[in-house]
Scaffold this motif. Structure first.
Motif, PDB file in Angstrom:
ATOM      1  N   LEU A 253       0.757  -1.200  -0.004  1.00 57.48           N
ATOM      2  CA  LEU A 253       0.076  -0.101  -0.207  1.00 57.48           C
ATOM      3  C   LEU A 253       0.908   1.191   0.043  1.00 57.48           C
ATOM      4  CD1 LEU A 253      -2.902  -1.037   2.545  1.00 57.48           C
ATOM      5  CD2 LEU A 253      -2.822  -0.852  -0.009  1.00 57.48           C
ATOM      6  N   GLN A 254       1.874   1.093   0.642  1.00 64.74           N
ATOM      7  CA  GLN A 254       2.939   2.454   0.765  1.00 64.74           C
ATOM      8  C   GLN A 254       3.445   2.591  -0.541  1.00 64.74           C
ATOM      9  OE1 GLN A 254       5.517   1.217   3.958  1.00 64.74           O
ATOM     10  NE2 GLN A 254       4.310   2.210   5.534  1.00 64.74           N
ATOM     11  N   VAL A 255       4.033   1.577  -1.281  1.00 67.10           N
ATOM     12  CA  VAL A 255       4.382   1.836  -2.568  1.00 67.10           C
ATOM     13  C   VAL A 255       3.389   2.184  -3.663  1.00 67.10           C
ATOM     14  CG1 VAL A 255       5.294   0.405  -4.526  1.00 67.10           C
ATOM     15  CG2 VAL A 255       6.198  -0.024  -2.445  1.00 67.10           C
ATOM     16  N   GLU A 256       2.108   1.796  -3.442  1.00 66.25           N
ATOM     17  CA  GLU A 256       0.996   2.195  -4.279  1.00 66.25           C
ATOM     18  C   GLU A 256       0.880   3.944  -4.154  1.00 66.25           C
ATOM     19  OE1 GLU A 256      -0.519   1.025  -7.036  1.00 66.25           O
ATOM     20  OE2 GLU A 256       0.951  -0.865  -6.725  1.00 66.25           O
ATOM     21  N   ALA A 257       1.107   4.366  -2.722  1.00 64.68           N
ATOM     22  CA  ALA A 257       0.766   5.643  -2.371  1.00 64.68           C
ATOM     23  C   ALA A 257       1.835   6.610  -2.791  1.00 64.68           C
ATOM     24  CB  ALA A 257       0.850   5.689  -0.639  1.00 64.68           C
ATOM     25  N   LEU A 258       3.183   6.025  -2.907  1.00 63.95           N
ATOM     26  CA  LEU A 258       4.381   6.800  -3.367  1.00 63.95           C
ATOM     27  C   LEU A 258       4.268   6.698  -4.843  1.00 63.95           C
ATOM     28  CD1 LEU A 258       7.141   5.282  -1.301  1.00 63.95           C
ATOM     29  CD2 LEU A 258       6.291   7.745  -1.324  1.00 63.95           C
ATOM     30  N   ARG A 259       3.606   5.846  -5.488  1.00 63.19           N
ATOM     31  CA  ARG A 259       3.418   5.884  -6.847  1.00 63.19           C
ATOM     32  C   ARG A 259       2.513   6.921  -7.409  1.00 63.19           C
ATOM     33  NH1 ARG A 259       2.192   0.496  -9.906  1.00 63.19           N
ATOM     34  NH2 ARG A 259       2.204   2.023 -11.675  1.00 63.19           N
ATOM     35  N   VAL A 260       1.388   7.290  -6.488  1.00 58.18           N
ATOM     36  CA  VAL A 260       0.423   8.386  -6.695  1.00 58.18           C
ATOM     37  C   VAL A 260       1.215   9.645  -6.536  1.00 58.18           C
ATOM     38  CG1 VAL A 260      -1.718   9.103  -5.781  1.00 58.18           C
ATOM     39  CG2 VAL A 260      -1.365   7.017  -6.231  1.00 58.18           C
TER      40      VAL A 260
ATOM     41  N   GLU B 135       6.788  11.164 -12.560  1.00 56.81           N
ATOM     42  CA  GLU B 135       7.997  10.988 -12.796  1.00 56.81           C
ATOM     43  C   GLU B 135       8.097   9.830 -13.330  1.00 56.81           C
ATOM     44  OE1 GLU B 135      10.448  11.654  -9.261  1.00 56.81           O
ATOM     45  OE2 GLU B 135       9.109  13.430  -8.533  1.00 56.81           O
ATOM     46  N   PRO B 136       8.315   9.418 -14.446  1.00 53.39           N
ATOM     47  CA  PRO B 136       8.122   8.078 -15.269  1.00 53.39           C
ATOM     48  C   PRO B 136       9.325   7.151 -14.575  1.00 53.39           C
ATOM     49  CG  PRO B 136       7.908   9.824 -16.927  1.00 53.39           C
ATOM     50  CD  PRO B 136       8.382  10.580 -15.654  1.00 53.39           C
ATOM     51  N   ARG B 137      10.430   7.916 -14.684  1.00 54.42           N
ATOM     52  CA  ARG B 137      11.420   6.889 -14.089  1.00 54.42           C
ATOM     53  C   ARG B 137      11.177   6.355 -12.782  1.00 54.42           C
ATOM     54  NH1 ARG B 137      17.816   8.526 -14.415  1.00 54.42           N
ATOM     55  NH2 ARG B 137      18.730   6.422 -13.569  1.00 54.42           N
ATOM     56  N   VAL B 138      10.848   6.932 -11.712  1.00 51.31           N
ATOM     57  CA  VAL B 138      10.496   6.528 -10.410  1.00 51.31           C
ATOM     58  C   VAL B 138       9.367   5.873 -10.530  1.00 51.31           C
ATOM     59  CG1 VAL B 138       9.703   7.593  -8.199  1.00 51.31           C
ATOM     60  CG2 VAL B 138      11.171   8.741  -9.238  1.00 51.31           C
TER      61      VAL B 138
ATOM     62  N   ALA C 172       8.728   3.559 -12.835  1.00 50.43           N
ATOM     63  CA  ALA C 172       9.002   2.309 -13.067  1.00 50.43           C
ATOM     64  C   ALA C 172       9.749   1.530 -11.826  1.00 50.43           C
ATOM     65  CB  ALA C 172      10.031   2.509 -14.240  1.00 50.43           C
ATOM     66  N   ASP C 173      10.359   2.360 -11.122  1.00 50.69           N
ATOM     67  CA  ASP C 173      11.088   1.657  -9.942  1.00 50.69           C
ATOM     68  C   ASP C 173      10.094   1.055  -9.284  1.00 50.69           C
ATOM     69  OD1 ASP C 173      13.451   2.106 -11.060  1.00 50.69           O
ATOM     70  OD2 ASP C 173      13.867   3.886 -10.205  1.00 50.69           O
ATOM     71  N   PHE C 174       9.071   2.085  -8.652  1.00 48.40           N
ATOM     72  CA  PHE C 174       8.023   1.784  -7.760  1.00 48.40           C
ATOM     73  C   PHE C 174       7.276   0.517  -8.454  1.00 48.40           C
ATOM     74  CE2 PHE C 174       7.823   6.203  -5.745  1.00 48.40           C
ATOM     75  CZ  PHE C 174       8.730   5.697  -4.839  1.00 48.40           C
ATOM     76  N   ALA C 175       7.062   0.399  -9.631  1.00 49.18           N
ATOM     77  CA  ALA C 175       6.370  -0.676 -10.084  1.00 49.18           C
ATOM     78  C   ALA C 175       7.013  -2.080  -9.908  1.00 49.18           C
ATOM     79  CB  ALA C 175       6.136  -0.276 -11.648  1.00 49.18           C
ATOM     80  N   ASP C 176       8.509  -2.045 -10.152  1.00 49.72           N
ATOM     81  CA  ASP C 176       9.248  -3.121 -10.009  1.00 49.72           C
ATOM     82  C   ASP C 176       9.023  -3.546  -8.331  1.00 49.72           C
ATOM     83  OD1 ASP C 176      10.069  -3.136 -12.667  1.00 49.72           O
ATOM     84  OD2 ASP C 176      11.650  -2.058 -12.301  1.00 49.72           O
ATOM     85  N   VAL C 177       9.203  -2.513  -7.600  1.00 49.80           N
ATOM     86  CA  VAL C 177       9.148  -2.848  -6.151  1.00 49.80           C
ATOM     87  C   VAL C 177       7.807  -3.298  -5.701  1.00 49.80           C
ATOM     88  CG1 VAL C 177       9.209  -1.831  -3.845  1.00 49.80           C
ATOM     89  CG2 VAL C 177      10.870  -1.067  -5.477  1.00 49.80           C
ATOM     90  N   GLY C 178       6.832  -2.871  -6.441  1.00 43.02           N
ATOM     91  CA  GLY C 178       5.467  -3.346  -6.224  1.00 43.02           C
ATOM     92  C   GLY C 178       5.108  -4.665  -6.510  1.00 43.02           C
ATOM     93  N   ALA C 179       5.658  -5.129  -7.828  1.00 49.06           N
ATOM     94  CA  ALA C 179       5.751  -6.457  -8.392  1.00 49.06           C
ATOM     95  C   ALA C 179       6.206  -7.370  -7.329  1.00 49.06           C
ATOM     96  CB  ALA C 179       6.181  -6.611  -9.755  1.00 49.06           C
ATOM     97  N   THR C 180       7.477  -6.886  -6.890  1.00 52.75           N
ATOM     98  CA  THR C 180       8.330  -7.799  -6.136  1.00 52.75           C
ATOM     99  C   THR C 180       7.538  -7.977  -4.841  1.00 52.75           C
ATOM    100  OG1 THR C 180      10.280  -6.873  -6.830  1.00 52.75           O
ATOM    101  CG2 THR C 180      10.429  -8.137  -4.657  1.00 52.75           C
ATOM    102  N   LEU C 181       6.582  -7.031  -4.209  1.00 53.91           N
ATOM    103  CA  LEU C 181       6.172  -7.234  -3.075  1.00 53.91           C
ATOM    104  C   LEU C 181       4.935  -8.147  -3.169  1.00 53.91           C
ATOM    105  CD1 LEU C 181       6.199  -3.822  -1.737  1.00 53.91           C
ATOM    106  CD2 LEU C 181       7.510  -5.819  -0.434  1.00 53.91           C
ATOM    107  N   GLY C 182       4.282  -7.816  -4.485  1.00 57.08           N
ATOM    108  CA  GLY C 182       3.035  -8.685  -4.631  1.00 57.08           C
ATOM    109  C   GLY C 182       3.299 -10.250  -4.750  1.00 57.08           C
ATOM    110  N   GLU C 183       4.668 -10.421  -5.330  1.00 56.77           N
ATOM    111  CA  GLU C 183       4.793 -11.857  -5.464  1.00 56.77           C
ATOM    112  C   GLU C 183       5.253 -12.527  -4.252  1.00 56.77           C
ATOM    113  OE1 GLU C 183       8.668 -14.400  -7.903  1.00 56.77           O
ATOM    114  OE2 GLU C 183       8.356 -12.203  -8.288  1.00 56.77           O
ATOM    115  N   ALA C 184       6.142 -11.561  -3.324  1.00 58.28           N
ATOM    116  CA  ALA C 184       6.115 -12.167  -1.975  1.00 58.28           C
ATOM    117  C   ALA C 184       5.200 -12.355  -1.191  1.00 58.28           C
ATOM    118  CB  ALA C 184       7.157 -11.114  -1.408  1.00 58.28           C
ATOM    119  N   LEU C 185       4.018 -11.460  -1.471  1.00 64.14           N
ATOM    120  CA  LEU C 185       2.670 -11.549  -0.608  1.00 64.14           C
ATOM    121  C   LEU C 185       2.219 -12.841  -1.233  1.00 64.14           C
ATOM    122  CD1 LEU C 185       0.786 -10.529   1.380  1.00 64.14           C
ATOM    123  CD2 LEU C 185      -0.049  -9.047  -0.356  1.00 64.14           C
TER     124      LEU C 185
END
Length: 379
Positions: free
Chosen positions: A196-203, A208-211, A213-226
């Motif tokens: 949820l924090q990653v999604e909030a930071l993406r909002v 910032e497209p580069r940021v 993309a980084d947040f999307a990668d972190v969110g995908a990793t967290l989703g996979e871990a969950l």
């Protein structure tokens, strides 16, 4: 076998005494009679055995030729027998002894002392054989008692081993369930919060497209871990559910302070957690109702897995309760809260519930839970 050997020795002594004098047809005839009576003494019923030596003694007192074989009679006359009550008895010793002396003296007076001596030797051989038989019987009883004790100890040892395995398995399942709860309540919640924090930071950094993309990668990793944590929790939870072990625990808890014999038969391989909870709850309530209302002494509890459903049946031999049961969807339902609760649990999984008196007395609870419906509401 030892008595036949003793009688052979006594017979040889009798024949050795006859060598000193003339042998006629009467002696040979009485030899046949004496040998026949001695052999019959080993095969006739024990209550009839004393009559054979007494008959030979009577013949020895009347017929001089029969007196030569009195040691055979003396051997059997001192042999006890066991009556129908298991008590050892002997022929009247005084009368038998007097008859034996008279028979020995009735023949040749010169050989009477020697006959009495041979009769004494025969009595000693008989007493030795009797003592050996009693010792052998005592040894057999001791051996049987020790074997029975060994079998009893082996059975208790097996029970203790089974109990130990049951306790270990129960503790293992409880620990797996605890670990699953800890992972779900702690790690799972932390990962969810991080997502949820990653999604909030993406909002916040939407421009910032580069940021992004980084947040999307972190969110995908967290989703996979969950997802991995959820799969592990579900696997641990399913492994922590063993219907057979849980049924035994329910039976032990309910009947801990009640003299109720429960015959448990559980033949289910893998039961989903919600179906297992339903079957355990029905079992607990059914056993409690038996203790409170049935005045039963024995309960038969069977849980069987069929290709399409799980079946639970609880039958007791007590008095049938007044509140009747009907099949699920039937006309009138029981007004008891326990039966209503069991029915609601079963029907929530799409199963059927029936409770009512048996044709031959007692009470029966019958439950089926479909395997398709058992997957409803799985965590």
């Amino acid at each position: 076998m030892s008595r036949l050997l003793d009688k052979t020795i006594v017979l040889l002594i009798c024949l050795a005494l006859l060598v000193r004098g003339p042998v006629d047809a009467a002696l040979v005839s009485w030899l046949c009679v004496a040998v026949t009576l001695a052999c019959l003494g080993e095969v006739v019923p024990e209550r009839m055995r004393p009559a054979l030596p007494l008959a030979l003694l009577a013949c020895g007192a009347l017929a001089p030729g029969a007196g030569a074989y009195l040691p055979l009679a003396a051997y059997d006359i001192t042999r006890p027998w066991e009556d129908t009550r298991g008590r050892w008895r002997r022929p009247p010793s005084v009368a038998a002894g007097a008859l034996l002396v008279c028979a020995c003296v009735a023949g040749d007076a010169a050989t009477a002392p020697l006959r009495l001596l041979c009769c004494g030797v025969a009595c000693l051989l008989s007493a030795r054989a009797t003592q050996a038989e009693r010792a052998a019987a005592s040894n057999r009883q001791t051996r049987d008692a020790l074997q029975g004790r060994a079998l009893e100890l082996a059975a208790k040892n097996r029970d203790l081993m089974d109990r130990q395995e049951y306790e270990v398995e129960l503790a293992t399942l409880a620990e797996r369930a605890r670990i699953a709860r800890e992972i779900h309540d702690n790690v799972g919640h932390l990962l969810t919060r991080a997502t949820l924090q990653v999604e909030a930071l993406r909002v916040v950094h939407a421009g910032e497209p580069r940021v992004q993309a980084d947040f999307a990668d972190v969110g995908a990793t967290l989703g996979e871990a969950l997802d991995t944590v959820r799969a592990s929790v579900h696997a641990l939870r399913e492994d922590s559910v063993d219907l057979s072990v849980q049924m035994r625990k329910v039976v032990a808890d309910v009947t801990a302070a009640a003299p109720l014999a429960v015959e448990l038969d559980v033949r289910c391989d893998r039961v989903p957690p919600n179906a297992c909870s339903c079957l355990l709850a029905v079992t607990r309530e059914a056993l409690s109702n038996v203790l409170r209302h049935a005045a039963a002494e024995r309960v038969v509890l069977r849980c069987v897995e069929h290709p399409g459903f799980f079946q639970l049946e609880v039958t007791d031999d007590g008095t049938a309760r007044s509140a009747g049961g009907t099949a699920a969807g039937g006309a009138a339902a029981s007004t008891g809260m326990g039966l209503a609760s069991m029915r609601e649990r079963v029907e929530a999984l799409g199963g059927t519930f029936w409770a009512g008196p048996c044709a031959d007395g007692g009470w029966r609870v019958f439950v089926t839970v479909p395997k398709g419906g058992a997957g409803r509401g799985a965590a």
